[in-house]
Design a protein around this motif. Structure first.
Motif, PDB file in Angstrom:
ATOM      1  N   LYS A 115       0.830  -1.210   0.000  1.00 49.32           N
ATOM      2  CA  LYS A 115       0.000   0.000   0.000  1.00 49.32           C
ATOM      3  C   LYS A 115       0.870   1.269   0.000  1.00 49.32           C
ATOM      4  O   LYS A 115       0.634   2.205  -0.766  1.00 49.32           O
ATOM      5  N   TYR A 116       1.928   1.253   0.832  1.00 52.93           N
ATOM      6  CA  TYR A 116       2.741   2.467   0.931  1.00 52.93           C
ATOM      7  C   TYR A 116       3.802   2.567  -0.176  1.00 52.93           C
ATOM      8  O   TYR A 116       4.288   3.649  -0.473  1.00 52.93           O
ATOM      9  N   ALA A 117       4.102   1.454  -0.789  1.00 51.43           N
ATOM     10  CA  ALA A 117       4.933   1.500  -2.000  1.00 51.43           C
ATOM     11  C   ALA A 117       4.150   2.210  -3.102  1.00 51.43           C
ATOM     12  O   ALA A 117       4.681   3.052  -3.834  1.00 51.43           O
ATOM     13  N   LEU A 118       2.868   1.878  -3.203  1.00 48.72           N
ATOM     14  CA  LEU A 118       2.037   2.465  -4.256  1.00 48.72           C
ATOM     15  C   LEU A 118       1.794   3.959  -4.011  1.00 48.72           C
ATOM     16  O   LEU A 118       1.843   4.761  -4.953  1.00 48.72           O
ATOM     17  N   LYS A 119       1.563   4.333  -2.750  1.00 45.39           N
ATOM     18  CA  LYS A 119       1.382   5.763  -2.435  1.00 45.39           C
ATOM     19  C   LYS A 119       2.596   6.566  -2.931  1.00 45.39           C
ATOM     20  O   LYS A 119       2.467   7.632  -3.512  1.00 45.39           O
ATOM     21  N   SER A 120       3.775   6.031  -2.670  1.00 46.60           N
ATOM     22  CA  SER A 120       5.004   6.704  -3.084  1.00 46.60           C
ATOM     23  C   SER A 120       5.087   6.805  -4.602  1.00 46.60           C
ATOM     24  O   SER A 120       5.362   7.862  -5.169  1.00 46.60           O
ATOM     25  N   ASP A 125       2.724  11.461 -10.399  1.00 40.32           N
ATOM     26  CA  ASP A 125       1.944  12.691 -10.507  1.00 40.32           C
ATOM     27  C   ASP A 125       2.876  13.912 -10.616  1.00 40.32           C
ATOM     28  O   ASP A 125       2.654  14.822 -11.417  1.00 40.32           O
ATOM     29  N   THR A 126       3.947  13.888  -9.840  1.00 33.65           N
ATOM     30  CA  THR A 126       4.862  15.033  -9.804  1.00 33.65           C
ATOM     31  C   THR A 126       5.697  15.135 -11.081  1.00 33.65           C
ATOM     32  O   THR A 126       5.967  16.230 -11.575  1.00 33.65           O
ATOM     33  N   ILE A 127       6.102  13.986 -11.635  1.00 36.62           N
ATOM     34  CA  ILE A 127       6.882  14.046 -12.884  1.00 36.62           C
ATOM     35  C   ILE A 127       5.963  14.436 -14.043  1.00 36.62           C
ATOM     36  O   ILE A 127       6.395  15.098 -14.991  1.00 36.62           O
ATOM     37  N   GLN A 128       4.689  14.058 -13.940  1.00 33.21           N
ATOM     38  CA  GLN A 128       3.731  14.499 -14.968  1.00 33.21           C
ATOM     39  C   GLN A 128       3.621  16.027 -14.974  1.00 33.21           C
ATOM     40  O   GLN A 128       3.458  16.631 -16.017  1.00 33.21           O
ATOM     41  N   LYS A 129       3.711  16.595 -13.785  1.00 30.63           N
ATOM     42  CA  LYS A 129       3.634  18.057 -13.671  1.00 30.63           C
ATOM     43  C   LYS A 129       4.986  18.722 -13.905  1.00 30.63           C
ATOM     44  O   LYS A 129       5.146  19.926 -13.680  1.00 30.63           O
ATOM     45  N   ASP A 175      12.719  15.872 -12.647  1.00 33.89           N
ATOM     46  CA  ASP A 175      13.236  15.640 -14.007  1.00 33.89           C
ATOM     47  C   ASP A 175      13.272  14.165 -14.398  1.00 33.89           C
ATOM     48  O   ASP A 175      13.036  13.822 -15.555  1.00 33.89           O
ATOM     49  N   VAL A 176      13.644  13.327 -13.453  1.00 32.25           N
ATOM     50  CA  VAL A 176      13.767  11.893 -13.746  1.00 32.25           C
ATOM     51  C   VAL A 176      13.234  11.113 -12.550  1.00 32.25           C
ATOM     52  O   VAL A 176      13.059  11.659 -11.460  1.00 32.25           O
ATOM     53  N   LEU A 177      13.022   9.813 -12.781  1.00 38.01           N
ATOM     54  CA  LEU A 177      12.444   8.969 -11.748  1.00 38.01           C
ATOM     55  C   LEU A 177      13.336   7.743 -11.538  1.00 38.01           C
ATOM     56  O   LEU A 177      13.704   7.063 -12.497  1.00 38.01           O
ATOM     57  N   VAL A 178      13.706   7.504 -10.267  1.00 42.49           N
ATOM     58  CA  VAL A 178      14.459   6.288  -9.931  1.00 42.49           C
ATOM     59  C   VAL A 178      13.636   5.535  -8.900  1.00 42.49           C
ATOM     60  O   VAL A 178      13.330   6.066  -7.825  1.00 42.49           O
ATOM     61  N   THR A 179      13.235   4.320  -9.239  1.00 42.09           N
ATOM     62  CA  THR A 179      12.299   3.595  -8.378  1.00 42.09           C
ATOM     63  C   THR A 179      13.000   2.508  -7.577  1.00 42.09           C
ATOM     64  O   THR A 179      13.809   1.755  -8.111  1.00 42.09           O
ATOM     65  N   ALA A 180      12.666   2.431  -6.301  1.00 42.97           N
ATOM     66  CA  ALA A 180      13.142   1.336  -5.453  1.00 42.97           C
ATOM     67  C   ALA A 180      12.217   0.130  -5.653  1.00 42.97           C
ATOM     68  O   ALA A 180      11.075   0.291  -6.089  1.00 42.97           O
ATOM     69  N   PRO A 181      12.701  -1.072  -5.350  1.00 46.41           N
ATOM     70  CA  PRO A 181      11.927  -2.280  -5.697  1.00 46.41           C
ATOM     71  C   PRO A 181      10.618  -2.449  -4.924  1.00 46.41           C
ATOM     72  O   PRO A 181      10.536  -2.158  -3.735  1.00 46.41           O
ATOM     73  N   ILE A 182       9.616  -2.937  -5.655  1.00 47.93           N
ATOM     74  CA  ILE A 182       8.316  -3.273  -5.059  1.00 47.93           C
ATOM     75  C   ILE A 182       8.150  -4.789  -5.073  1.00 47.93           C
ATOM     76  O   ILE A 182       8.926  -5.501  -5.721  1.00 47.93           O
ATOM     77  N   ASN A 183       7.161  -5.259  -4.361  1.00 52.26           N
ATOM     78  CA  ASN A 183       6.791  -6.668  -4.431  1.00 52.26           C
ATOM     79  C   ASN A 183       5.579  -6.783  -5.351  1.00 52.26           C
ATOM     80  O   ASN A 183       4.550  -6.129  -5.112  1.00 52.26           O
ATOM     81  N   LYS A 184       5.685  -7.578  -6.384  1.00 50.38           N
ATOM     82  CA  LYS A 184       4.636  -7.629  -7.406  1.00 50.38           C
ATOM     83  C   LYS A 184       3.310  -8.160  -6.877  1.00 50.38           C
ATOM     84  O   LYS A 184       2.272  -7.955  -7.479  1.00 50.38           O
ATOM     85  N   HIS A 185       3.354  -8.863  -5.764  1.00 49.40           N
ATOM     86  CA  HIS A 185       2.117  -9.438  -5.231  1.00 49.40           C
ATOM     87  C   HIS A 185       1.379  -8.467  -4.328  1.00 49.40           C
ATOM     88  O   HIS A 185       0.220  -8.169  -4.547  1.00 49.40           O
ATOM     89  N   ASN A 186       2.084  -7.930  -3.313  1.00 52.08           N
ATOM     90  CA  ASN A 186       1.355  -7.136  -2.319  1.00 52.08           C
ATOM     91  C   ASN A 186       0.981  -5.738  -2.816  1.00 52.08           C
ATOM     92  O   ASN A 186       0.193  -5.052  -2.177  1.00 52.08           O
TER      93      ASN A 186
END
Lengths: 352, 352
Positions: free
Chosen positions: B98-103, B109-113, B117-128
């Motif tokens: 839930k909190y991975a998705l909030k982030s 939303d912010t990069i859309q606006k 400038d760029v986005l670097v994503t930390a790993p999520i769990n594909k299930h939860n």
């Protein structure tokens, strides 16, 4: 255990490939003759052609006709044919396949008669060798029919750092999944386990089993073979005292060097095992056919037509194939002695 | 080109994984703040929990509410949520997702606006992470829907020595063959080609295309996709001035380090690309989603629950992901300037 030098039968492989080049280069080093006694199944004429083409002036062979009078200080050649053969370096020709097969058949016949101890084969071309007497995908299948039974052998890649066995071999990607059964995986685990003990002298082998799918199926979201087939087999062999672990996600397994914690790895398909093996072993790997009554190794490269005759081939993998065949020969004998006479295994503890 | 520091949006990933550990470790090095201005989408509370757990005493964040007042000398945190969250290190929990998705949603939303400038994503769990708002296999598919169209992106693995793109991604082995079409391969070659030019500054990229089957099908004896699909596509794109070569037999391609002769490699399936990539890049690789309107990179590891909270994670891949995102940002700007004003491209030759 006898200290007699091991007699290594060498096939010449495709006469238009790099086989004879790596054989000649291997035995240019005289210390090789201290390790073993080679018998090349081929022809003085064909071999001389390659020697001259490489610009090597001095390299003598000892022609033999009788396997009871092998010279243990020379490279022996058994002439499987007398005729002059048209060699076309770098080309796949009918003759290339024909004389590769003559060499292989003669070597197989001789090891059946126990006149040579081990077999090291130079690369053939799978297309031009096909004939009445050879309707196989490669050496492995041919030798399995001669010295085992269908499915009784295991293609194993061996290097200093890693040993990888394959559940399926030259199978199109489309058919990998349907080629994988619980019975087959179990059989391959057991051949691998036995080979690690008897051929490599590892008393309690630890085997890593890879998953089939990306991320080992990721709990069923990317395929079910792990849950339905692989995990039950691992559990089953565990109850039979075989230390098999997994299934591991293949990319992470190699990316984190987890393979270093195991004595061997069982891959589900050709490229899953061969890609990391070759990436790691780079030119020095050996192909070993486990599960046969005889010992056969080969280099991990092919005929390499693109560099044939250009003096560019590295003999490292071929030399390593000879070393490994000799090591396995000694290890099998040692294992036989120990298991025939268990009291000798730990002489100190056995004092009474 | 402006010299303003690049604003890097960071998602926190699964709060029970190693994401925040590698983010904190990355920015423990003050020189990182000379390169870029980071904005972490998460929460001061969650981040402080991880900081304390790692035993790090001094590491200050600058909380922000307004993206117009980002501090270019600090690690900025945008609080996507205010509440205290139950963190269970190493566990896959509903809250973790839930909190991975909030982030992620807040960063997107912010990069859309155009506030980052760029986005670097930390790993999520594909299930939860699956929920009403997230019904995707992973980041790539989610971002493709936001910043591209279906099939318009390419999963690319990047390291110092090699770049590998994938035709198919998280597909079970059973379905790889049927997932591969001429259209798809052509599309992926073109995304890769465009990215090499615009994102990596390679003017005339050379692309190696791997075969699907062992030995690239061995002239049709081990599968026909090479003859029927892959070779025609390579010929087609060649007529369009794209230097694509192959199809290469994957094991030999990596075993002989042939990849060094190319700017990038296109693999047909996940493990064919990821196994050699991870074997070669070992901990330092980066995942880049080519073909999107925005720039997004991520480390090549997952949540690594097994070592979460143990201070064992290496930040190398995450740091490299930031470097690469910044490099691509600069390169895209440079490319835009050059192509908008071609006279500047080669000022010397352009003198009149």
């Amino acid at each position: 255990m006898s200290d007699k030098k091991i007699i290594v039968g060498l096939t010449q492989g495709d006469i238009n490939g790099i086989g004879l080049e790596v054989i000649i280069k291997t035995f240019m080093d005289p210390t090789m003759l201290e390790l073993c006694t080679p018998v090349l199944f081929g022809s003085q004429k064909t071999t001389s052609y390659h020697r001259k083409n490489l610009g090597i002036e001095e390299f003598s062979f000892n022609p033999i006709r009788d396997f009871n009078v092998i010279n243990t200080k020379r490279v022996n050649i058994f002439n499987c044919y007398e005729e002059e053969v048209n060699i076309e370096l770098g080309k796949s020709t009918e003759l290339g396949g024909k004389y590769a097969l003559k060499s292989l058949e003669s070597a197989v016949d001789t090891i059946q008669k126990k006149k040579i101890d081990v077999l090291v084969t130079a690369p053939i071309n799978k297309h031009n060798i096909q004939s009445e007497n050879f309707k196989f995908k490669g050496h492995t299948e041919y030798l399995e029919q001669k010295f085992g039974e269908p499915g009784s052998s295991l293609m194993m890649m061996v290097s200093e750092t890693i040993k990888i066995g394959l559940v399926t071999g030259h199978v199109p990607v489309e058919k990998i999944s349907s080629s994988i059964t619980a019975e087959k995986i179990e059989k391959k685990i057991k051949i691998l386990h036995k080979s690690l003990i008897e051929d490599f002298g590892i008393r309690k082998p630890k085997i890593a089993v890879l998953g089939l799918n990306p991320h080992a199926g990721d709990e069923g979201t990317i395929g079910n073979e792990e849950k339905d087939i692989i995990i039950p087999v691992i559990k089953k062999v565990n109850t039979e005292n075989i230390m098999a672990y997994g299934p591991y996600s293949a990319d992470g397994f190699f990316g984190t060097a987890t393979y270093k914690k195991f004595d061997a790895v069982l891959a589900m398909y050709h490229d899953q095992g061969l890609i990391p093996f070759k990436t790691l072993a780079f030119n020095s790997g050996i192909n070993y056919t486990a599960g046969l009554s005889i010992i056969r190794t080969s280099p991990d490269h092919g005929t390499a037509y693109d560099i044939a005759g250009k003096n560019q081939a590295s003999e490292e993998s071929f030399r390593n194939a000879i070393y490994l065949a000799c090591d396995i020969y000694k290890m099998r004998n040692e294992y036989k002695e120990l298991s025939a006479n268990p009291l000798k295994a730990n002489p100190i503890k056995m004092e009474r």
